[in-house]
Design a protein around this motif. Structure first.
Motif, PDB file in Angstrom:
ATOM      1  N   GLY A 192       0.816  -1.202   0.000  1.00 50.74           N
ATOM      2  CA  GLY A 192       0.000   0.000   0.000  1.00 50.74           C
ATOM      3  C   GLY A 192       0.856   1.262   0.000  1.00 50.74           C
ATOM      4  O   GLY A 192       2.002   1.263   0.472  1.00 50.74           O
ATOM      5  N   ALA A 193       0.299   2.331  -0.521  1.00 46.33           N
ATOM      6  CA  ALA A 193       1.036   3.593  -0.613  1.00 46.33           C
ATOM      7  C   ALA A 193       1.369   4.166   0.759  1.00 46.33           C
ATOM      8  O   ALA A 193       2.464   4.698   0.964  1.00 46.33           O
ATOM      9  N   ALA A 194       0.457   4.071   1.717  1.00 44.96           N
ATOM     10  CA  ALA A 194       0.724   4.605   3.058  1.00 44.96           C
ATOM     11  C   ALA A 194       1.844   3.818   3.736  1.00 44.96           C
ATOM     12  O   ALA A 194       2.719   4.402   4.386  1.00 44.96           O
ATOM     13  N   GLU A 195       1.838   2.501   3.577  1.00 43.98           N
ATOM     14  CA  GLU A 195       2.903   1.669   4.146  1.00 43.98           C
ATOM     15  C   GLU A 195       4.254   2.053   3.555  1.00 43.98           C
ATOM     16  O   GLU A 195       5.258   2.202   4.258  1.00 43.98           O
ATOM     17  N   LEU A 196       4.282   2.237   2.246  1.00 42.91           N
ATOM     18  CA  LEU A 196       5.526   2.603   1.574  1.00 42.91           C
ATOM     19  C   LEU A 196       5.984   3.996   1.975  1.00 42.91           C
ATOM     20  O   LEU A 196       7.168   4.217   2.245  1.00 42.91           O
ATOM     21  N   LEU A 197       5.040   4.934   2.049  1.00 45.35           N
ATOM     22  CA  LEU A 197       5.380   6.291   2.476  1.00 45.35           C
ATOM     23  C   LEU A 197       5.969   6.280   3.891  1.00 45.35           C
ATOM     24  O   LEU A 197       6.978   6.951   4.151  1.00 45.35           O
ATOM     25  N   SER A 198       5.377   5.502   4.786  1.00 47.60           N
ATOM     26  CA  SER A 198       5.882   5.394   6.160  1.00 47.60           C
ATOM     27  C   SER A 198       7.297   4.841   6.198  1.00 47.60           C
ATOM     28  O   SER A 198       8.089   5.208   7.067  1.00 47.60           O
ATOM     29  N   ALA A 199       7.620   3.959   5.274  1.00 49.14           N
ATOM     30  CA  ALA A 199       8.955   3.366   5.223  1.00 49.14           C
ATOM     31  C   ALA A 199       9.981   4.291   4.574  1.00 49.14           C
ATOM     32  O   ALA A 199      11.155   4.297   4.955  1.00 49.14           O
ATOM     33  N   TRP A 243      -5.866  10.207   2.291  1.00 51.19           N
ATOM     34  CA  TRP A 243      -5.145  11.456   2.568  1.00 51.19           C
ATOM     35  C   TRP A 243      -5.008  11.688   4.066  1.00 51.19           C
ATOM     36  O   TRP A 243      -4.034  12.297   4.500  1.00 51.19           O
ATOM     37  N   ASN A 244      -5.971  11.212   4.867  1.00 48.74           N
ATOM     38  CA  ASN A 244      -5.860  11.325   6.331  1.00 48.74           C
ATOM     39  C   ASN A 244      -4.666  10.531   6.843  1.00 48.74           C
ATOM     40  O   ASN A 244      -3.952  10.978   7.744  1.00 48.74           O
ATOM     41  N   GLN A 245      -4.446   9.364   6.273  1.00 47.51           N
ATOM     42  CA  GLN A 245      -3.274   8.561   6.645  1.00 47.51           C
ATOM     43  C   GLN A 245      -1.989   9.290   6.264  1.00 47.51           C
ATOM     44  O   GLN A 245      -1.025   9.312   7.035  1.00 47.51           O
ATOM     45  N   TYR A 246      -1.977   9.883   5.083  1.00 50.17           N
ATOM     46  CA  TYR A 246      -0.795  10.629   4.648  1.00 50.17           C
ATOM     47  C   TYR A 246      -0.499  11.785   5.604  1.00 50.17           C
ATOM     48  O   TYR A 246       0.662  12.033   5.949  1.00 50.17           O
ATOM     49  N   ASP A 247      -1.552  12.492   6.031  1.00 50.29           N
ATOM     50  CA  ASP A 247      -1.366  13.602   6.978  1.00 50.29           C
ATOM     51  C   ASP A 247      -0.692  13.119   8.255  1.00 50.29           C
ATOM     52  O   ASP A 247       0.214  13.783   8.771  1.00 50.29           O
ATOM     53  N   GLU A 248      -1.137  11.987   8.786  1.00 45.01           N
ATOM     54  CA  GLU A 248      -0.548  11.437  10.013  1.00 45.01           C
ATOM     55  C   GLU A 248       0.917  11.060   9.805  1.00 45.01           C
ATOM     56  O   GLU A 248       1.764  11.310  10.670  1.00 45.01           O
ATOM     57  N   ILE A 249       1.222  10.465   8.677  1.00 40.35           N
ATOM     58  CA  ILE A 249       2.601  10.073   8.368  1.00 40.35           C
ATOM     59  C   ILE A 249       3.479  11.317   8.225  1.00 40.35           C
ATOM     60  O   ILE A 249       4.609  11.349   8.722  1.00 40.35           O
ATOM     61  N   LEU A 250       2.953  12.349   7.576  1.00 34.58           N
ATOM     62  CA  LEU A 250       3.708  13.591   7.424  1.00 34.58           C
ATOM     63  C   LEU A 250       3.948  14.266   8.775  1.00 34.58           C
ATOM     64  O   LEU A 250       5.053  14.756   9.035  1.00 34.58           O
ATOM     65  N   LYS A 251       2.941  14.306   9.633  1.00 39.53           N
ATOM     66  CA  LYS A 251       3.098  14.920  10.963  1.00 39.53           C
ATOM     67  C   LYS A 251       4.242  14.273  11.726  1.00 39.53           C
ATOM     68  O   LYS A 251       4.984  14.940  12.431  1.00 39.53           O
ATOM     69  N   LYS A 252       4.368  12.970  11.577  1.00 43.50           N
ATOM     70  CA  LYS A 252       5.405  12.220  12.292  1.00 43.50           C
ATOM     71  C   LYS A 252       6.796  12.417  11.683  1.00 43.50           C
ATOM     72  O   LYS A 252       7.779  12.531  12.409  1.00 43.50           O
ATOM     73  N   ASN A 253       6.877  12.469  10.366  1.00 45.64           N
ATOM     74  CA  ASN A 253       8.172  12.451   9.692  1.00 45.64           C
ATOM     75  C   ASN A 253       8.596  13.772   9.056  1.00 45.64           C
ATOM     76  O   ASN A 253       9.790  14.058   9.002  1.00 45.64           O
ATOM     77  N   GLU A 254       7.662  14.511   8.544  1.00 47.84           N
ATOM     78  CA  GLU A 254       7.958  15.763   7.823  1.00 47.84           C
ATOM     79  C   GLU A 254       6.877  16.794   8.133  1.00 47.84           C
ATOM     80  O   GLU A 254       6.072  17.147   7.273  1.00 47.84           O
TER      81      GLU A 254
END
Length: 141
Positions: free
Chosen positions: A49-56, A87-98
């Protein structure tokens, strides 16, 4: 095998991430994206999944702090009733990493044109609509 590298990052993708320089872009494409016809170079990430890959990717991939569009999503086509929950998942990943990421939304065909210039397109198995992401690489301090 390496420590600290998520298993969803293939050796081929790790090589691409290392090769990329400041200002170059990579597309994390959903399963509906025309990856092969758009991408100059394509890395397969089927079943991921895209969110999993983005998190990695984000813990080791700095976004370009000098660009006002270092995280680009394909905007919803006018009249399309889809609400991109991913997009909500992406927001959470961005808050954590960028947390300073600058999100930009591009019209569908403008998105394809920008993606054609990307260093690489990663064809994921993501089935959510409007899950495509363009990341612009920054510098490591």
């Amino acid at each position: 095998m390496l420590k600290g590298i998520a298993p969803c990052i293939s050796p081929e993708l790790l090589k691409v991430l290392c090769e990329m320089g400041h200002g170059e872009e990579i597309v994390l494409a959903d399963a509906n994206f025309p990856s092969e016809s758009v991408g100059q170079k394509v890395v397969r990430a089927d079943g991921i999944g895209a969110a999993e890959l983005l998190s990695a990717i984000l813990p080791m991939f700095p976004l370009d702090q000098y660009d006002d569009s270092n995280f680009v999503l394909m905007g919803v086509v006018p009249g399309d009733p889809v609400v991109p929950e991913i997009w909500n998942q992406y927001d959470e990943i961005l808050k954590k990493n960028e947390p300073d990421a600058k999100i930009k939304y591009l019209e569908r065909f403008a998105y394809y044109e920008r993606a054609k210039k990307a260093y690489c397109v990663v064809a994921t198995g993501e089935r959510a609509q409007y899950a495509n992401i363009i990341l612009k690489k920054g510098v490591i301090y």
